[in-house]
Design a protein around this motif. Structure first.
Motif, PDB file in Angstrom:
ATOM      1  N   ASN A   1     -29.874  -5.725 -20.479  1.00 47.27           N
ATOM      2  CA  ASN A   1     -30.307  -7.041 -20.013  1.00 47.27           C
ATOM      3  C   ASN A   1     -29.115  -7.919 -19.645  1.00 47.27           C
ATOM      4  O   ASN A   1     -29.124  -8.605 -18.611  1.00 47.27           O
ATOM      5  CB  ASN A   1     -31.140  -7.721 -21.110  1.00 47.27           C
ATOM      6  N   ASN A   2     -28.061  -7.883 -20.472  1.00 45.96           N
ATOM      7  CA  ASN A   2     -26.884  -8.697 -20.195  1.00 45.96           C
ATOM      8  C   ASN A   2     -26.131  -8.205 -18.965  1.00 45.96           C
ATOM      9  O   ASN A   2     -25.618  -9.008 -18.179  1.00 45.96           O
ATOM     10  CB  ASN A   2     -25.956  -8.724 -21.408  1.00 45.96           C
ATOM     11  N   VAL A   3     -26.058  -6.885 -18.798  1.00 42.27           N
ATOM     12  CA  VAL A   3     -25.414  -6.350 -17.595  1.00 42.27           C
ATOM     13  C   VAL A   3     -26.192  -6.791 -16.363  1.00 42.27           C
ATOM     14  O   VAL A   3     -25.606  -7.191 -15.347  1.00 42.27           O
ATOM     15  CB  VAL A   3     -25.321  -4.811 -17.644  1.00 42.27           C
ATOM     16  N   ALA A   4     -27.520  -6.738 -16.435  1.00 48.24           N
ATOM     17  CA  ALA A   4     -28.345  -7.163 -15.304  1.00 48.24           C
ATOM     18  C   ALA A   4     -28.064  -8.620 -14.958  1.00 48.24           C
ATOM     19  O   ALA A   4     -27.886  -8.974 -13.783  1.00 48.24           O
ATOM     20  CB  ALA A   4     -29.826  -6.975 -15.632  1.00 48.24           C
ATOM     21  N   TYR A   5     -27.992  -9.472 -15.988  1.00 48.42           N
ATOM     22  CA  TYR A   5     -27.755 -10.895 -15.740  1.00 48.42           C
ATOM     23  C   TYR A   5     -26.350 -11.116 -15.161  1.00 48.42           C
ATOM     24  O   TYR A   5     -26.178 -11.895 -14.212  1.00 48.42           O
ATOM     25  CB  TYR A   5     -27.925 -11.693 -17.031  1.00 48.42           C
TER      26      TYR A   5
ATOM     27  N   ALA B   1     -28.842  -5.755  -6.157  1.00 53.25           N
ATOM     28  CA  ALA B   1     -29.356  -4.384  -6.262  1.00 53.25           C
ATOM     29  C   ALA B   1     -29.027  -3.791  -7.628  1.00 53.25           C
ATOM     30  O   ALA B   1     -29.893  -3.194  -8.289  1.00 53.25           O
ATOM     31  CB  ALA B   1     -28.787  -3.521  -5.148  1.00 53.25           C
ATOM     32  N   LYS B   2     -27.785  -3.979  -8.086  1.00 53.35           N
ATOM     33  CA  LYS B   2     -27.397  -3.474  -9.402  1.00 53.35           C
ATOM     34  C   LYS B   2     -28.123  -4.245 -10.505  1.00 53.35           C
ATOM     35  O   LYS B   2     -28.505  -3.667 -11.525  1.00 53.35           O
ATOM     36  CB  LYS B   2     -25.886  -3.585  -9.582  1.00 53.35           C
ATOM     37  N   ALA B   3     -28.314  -5.544 -10.298  1.00 51.05           N
ATOM     38  CA  ALA B   3     -29.023  -6.351 -11.290  1.00 51.05           C
ATOM     39  C   ALA B   3     -30.447  -5.839 -11.471  1.00 51.05           C
ATOM     40  O   ALA B   3     -30.935  -5.700 -12.606  1.00 51.05           O
ATOM     41  CB  ALA B   3     -29.030  -7.815 -10.868  1.00 51.05           C
ATOM     42  N   LEU B   4     -31.104  -5.562 -10.366  1.00 54.16           N
ATOM     43  CA  LEU B   4     -32.480  -5.041 -10.444  1.00 54.16           C
ATOM     44  C   LEU B   4     -32.523  -3.695 -11.162  1.00 54.16           C
ATOM     45  O   LEU B   4     -33.435  -3.439 -11.956  1.00 54.16           O
ATOM     46  CB  LEU B   4     -33.050  -4.898  -9.034  1.00 54.16           C
ATOM     47  N   GLU B   5     -31.542  -2.851 -10.880  1.00 49.86           N
ATOM     48  CA  GLU B   5     -31.508  -1.522 -11.513  1.00 49.86           C
ATOM     49  C   GLU B   5     -31.432  -1.645 -13.031  1.00 49.86           C
ATOM     50  O   GLU B   5     -32.220  -1.022 -13.763  1.00 49.86           O
ATOM     51  CB  GLU B   5     -30.311  -0.733 -10.985  1.00 49.86           C
ATOM     52  N   PHE B   6     -30.497  -2.469 -13.529  1.00 49.08           N
ATOM     53  CA  PHE B   6     -30.342  -2.609 -14.984  1.00 49.08           C
ATOM     54  C   PHE B   6     -31.514  -3.378 -15.590  1.00 49.08           C
ATOM     55  O   PHE B   6     -31.943  -3.072 -16.709  1.00 49.08           O
ATOM     56  CB  PHE B   6     -29.019  -3.297 -15.296  1.00 49.08           C
ATOM     57  N   ALA B   7     -32.028  -4.374 -14.865  1.00 45.52           N
ATOM     58  CA  ALA B   7     -33.161  -5.146 -15.376  1.00 45.52           C
ATOM     59  C   ALA B   7     -34.392  -4.252 -15.530  1.00 45.52           C
ATOM     60  O   ALA B   7     -35.132  -4.362 -16.528  1.00 45.52           O
ATOM     61  CB  ALA B   7     -33.469  -6.311 -14.441  1.00 45.52           C
ATOM     62  N   ASP B   8     -34.630  -3.375 -14.575  1.00 50.79           N
ATOM     63  CA  ASP B   8     -35.775  -2.460 -14.665  1.00 50.79           C
ATOM     64  C   ASP B   8     -35.623  -1.493 -15.844  1.00 50.79           C
ATOM     65  O   ASP B   8     -36.605  -1.168 -16.523  1.00 50.79           O
ATOM     66  CB  ASP B   8     -35.926  -1.680 -13.360  1.00 50.79           C
TER      67      ASP B   8
ATOM     68  N   TRP C   1     -36.207 -13.027 -12.584  1.00 49.26           N
ATOM     69  CA  TRP C   1     -35.215 -13.825 -11.845  1.00 49.26           C
ATOM     70  C   TRP C   1     -34.431 -12.942 -10.870  1.00 49.26           C
ATOM     71  O   TRP C   1     -34.155 -13.368  -9.743  1.00 49.26           O
ATOM     72  CB  TRP C   1     -34.296 -14.517 -12.837  1.00 49.26           C
ATOM     73  N   ALA C   2     -34.089 -11.732 -11.276  1.00 55.66           N
ATOM     74  CA  ALA C   2     -33.402 -10.804 -10.383  1.00 55.66           C
ATOM     75  C   ALA C   2     -34.298 -10.445  -9.197  1.00 55.66           C
ATOM     76  O   ALA C   2     -33.843 -10.382  -8.043  1.00 55.66           O
ATOM     77  CB  ALA C   2     -32.980  -9.545 -11.139  1.00 55.66           C
ATOM     78  N   GLN C   3     -35.582 -10.223  -9.494  1.00 50.34           N
ATOM     79  CA  GLN C   3     -36.535  -9.912  -8.420  1.00 50.34           C
ATOM     80  C   GLN C   3     -36.655 -11.094  -7.457  1.00 50.34           C
ATOM     81  O   GLN C   3     -36.672 -10.924  -6.229  1.00 50.34           O
ATOM     82  CB  GLN C   3     -37.901  -9.599  -9.033  1.00 50.34           C
ATOM     83  N   PHE C   4     -36.698 -12.303  -8.004  1.00 49.46           N
ATOM     84  CA  PHE C   4     -36.799 -13.502  -7.164  1.00 49.46           C
ATOM     85  C   PHE C   4     -35.550 -13.658  -6.295  1.00 49.46           C
ATOM     86  O   PHE C   4     -35.647 -13.934  -5.090  1.00 49.46           O
ATOM     87  CB  PHE C   4     -36.988 -14.734  -8.050  1.00 49.46           C
TER      88      PHE C   4
END
Length: 508
Positions: free
Chosen positions: A429-433, A442-449, A467-470
């Motif tokens: 989650n922190n890496v995604a943020y 793109a990387k944020a979405l990958e880690f968030a998913d 938020w990453a999707q938005f």
């Protein structure tokens, strides 16, 4: 066939401006541009005005001030010479003459101009001359004298930078705060505030200072370089590239600009470009220049191990605790056929409980080449996470997140993910943020998913994923669904509510 005459654009513009404006009008425009920190434009208008009134003292004074602001010590000195003739400059003209001399690197000439001038500004200039000569104790004395006289914004800012160079971060912060109270929008204040923020690891604040400096002082190469450097540290290389290109066009020989060009090339692993940029400067590099490490690695990757060793060995001697230098030099020694020397260099790092995986992997290779039975042990440690090293990486990542150092957080979490199973929800989650804050959607979405699959009912995870999707703009309705669920699970969380509000008022 009609003959044509080509007129340079700059000359044509000057000629047109001269025809259009009287000397008084050109001077008024120059004053306006100078007040707006548009020094290049002010210089053009002053050239027009002085073309008609070459002896006008007010115009010559503004010309000298403008050229000093542009870093042209020779031109400023010539304008000041016209003002004073054979007389010795006094008061403001003496201080301007001293500053022009500093820009030319003539520290002794600078201090001579200041004889008998007892002001805080004169003390600042004497301190800067002492720094230029390498006499740091004398510089400190002059700064303190200037403080005793009441100081000024530039003295506070320069003293802040001096204290920062000495490693006195609290002292530097105190001086910068005093500069900001007197001149919050001054170029010196903004630049040193940016430097202090970088030293603290607060890259977002640093970027804000450099943004403001670049906006208010468009001719400042230092502001441009500072902003580009912070963007590089944040991992935002796409935004960094045009700034570096602009700086290189304006100041191709500036060492700060060259450093950023080298950094960009190294980040892209364009080792030939790194070599070509640094090679002409090789003999002028300071022993501990960060450029030397990148140059040494470039030589290693270009199969020039012996030359790499020649660059890296002085750096390793000067910075024996620097693990990045030791890692590259050890690999160069291994490639050159000296695994024993490589092993001796890397052993203190690899034997530490805080050893990183890259160090252990390389040490296993080196030990094997040296015929050491310890090779298997190093490889086993490389294959399993080291508790103390993992704890430190997690602490580094947490500190980077709190400081807004998103690139630093990603780097630390990458080390964690490399030695774990990659299923820690908080890490993902922190890496995604952090990736989102770096602009890497793109990387944020990958880690968030990945985090969402492991913890679909965690409001923080839902918020990050939504938020990453938005921010990606790829699926606004899914973004709103995720953020609504996060808000339902954590109705008092103001950040989640703010994200949801923005997503709902933004049309698809």
């Amino acid at each position: 066939m009609k003959n044509t005459i080509t007129i340079p654009v700059a000359a044509m513009l000057l000629a047109l401006a001269a025809c259009a404006d009287s000397p008084a009008e050109s001077f008024a425009k120059a004053q306006k541009e100078y007040a707006a920190n548009n020094y290049a434009a002010a210089r053009i208008h002053l050239a027009n005005a002085l073309n008609e009134e070459p002896g006008n003292r007010a115009m010559l004074l503004l010309k000298a001030q403008t050229l000093i602001a542009l870093g042209d010590g020779e031109g400023a000195a010539a304008a000041l010479q016209q003002l004073v003739g054979t007389a010795k400059p006094t008061d403001q003209l003496a201080e301007l003459s001293a500053e022009a001399a500093l820009l030319r690197g003539a520290s002794d000439v600078s201090t001579a101009f200041l004889t008998g001038i007892e002001t805080a500004e004169a003390d600042r200039l004497r301190a800067m001359a002492a720094i230029q000569k390498g006499d740091l104790p004398l510089a400190a004395q002059h700064f303190e004298k200037g403080l005793a006289r009441g100081g000024n914004a530039r003295l506070y800012a320069d003293y802040a930078r001096f204290r920062l160079m000495a490693g006195d971060l609290p002292g530097a912060t105190d001086m910068a705060a005093k500069a900001a109270r007197l001149a919050p929008g001054g170029i010196d204040t903004l630049l040193v505030s940016g430097e202090i923020a970088v030293r603290r690891g607060d890259l977002n604040s640093a970027l804000g200072f450099y943004d403001q400096a670049q906006r208010l002082y468009p001719a400042s190469i230092a502001a441009l370089v500072g902003k580009a450097a912070v963007l590089g540290d944040l991992g935002r290389t796409d935004e960094m590239k045009p700034l570096v290109a602009k700086a290189a066009q304006a100041a191709p020989k500036d060492l700060g600009v060259i450093f950023l060009q080298v950094k960009l090339a190294a980040s892209a692993k364009d080792w030939t470009r790194v070599r070509d940029l640094v090679q002409p400067l090789e003999t002028t590099l300071a022993p501990i220049s960060p450029v030397r490490l990148m140059y040494g690695e470039a030589l290693l990757r270009l199969n020039l191990a012996e030359q790499a060793i020649a660059q890296l060995r002085p750096l390793a001697q000067a910075l024996p605790a620097n693990r990045e230098v030791a890692l590259v030099l050890a690999e160069a020694l291994l490639v050159s056929g000296d695994p024993q020397a490589a092993m001796a260099l890397l052993k203190p790092f690899a034997d530490s409980p805080l050893a990183r995986r890259a160090e252990l992997v390389l040490m296993a290779r080196i030990a094997k080449a040296a015929g050491s039975p310890a090779a298997a042990g190093y490889q086993a440690r490389a294959n399993a996470p080291q508790p103390q090293s993992l704890t430190r990486d997690m602490a580094d990542a947490d500190a980077a997140m709190r400081a807004g150092n998103w690139a630093g957080a990603v780097a630390a979490y990458d080390r964690v993910l490399a030695v774990t199973d990659g299923r820690n929800v908080m890490v993902l989650n922190n890496v995604a943020y952090a990736q989102l804050m770096l602009g890497n959607t793109a990387k944020a979405l990958e880690f968030a998913d990945r985090a969402l699959k492991l913890a679909p009912a965690n409001p923080s995870v839902l918020d990050t994923a939504g938020w990453a999707q938005f921010k990606s703009g790829s699926n606004p309705e899914r973004a709103r669904q995720l953020l609504r669920k996060a808000a339902q699970l954590a109705p008092k969380n103001m950040t989640i509510r703010a994200h949801l509000a923005e997503a709902e008022r933004t049309p698809d």
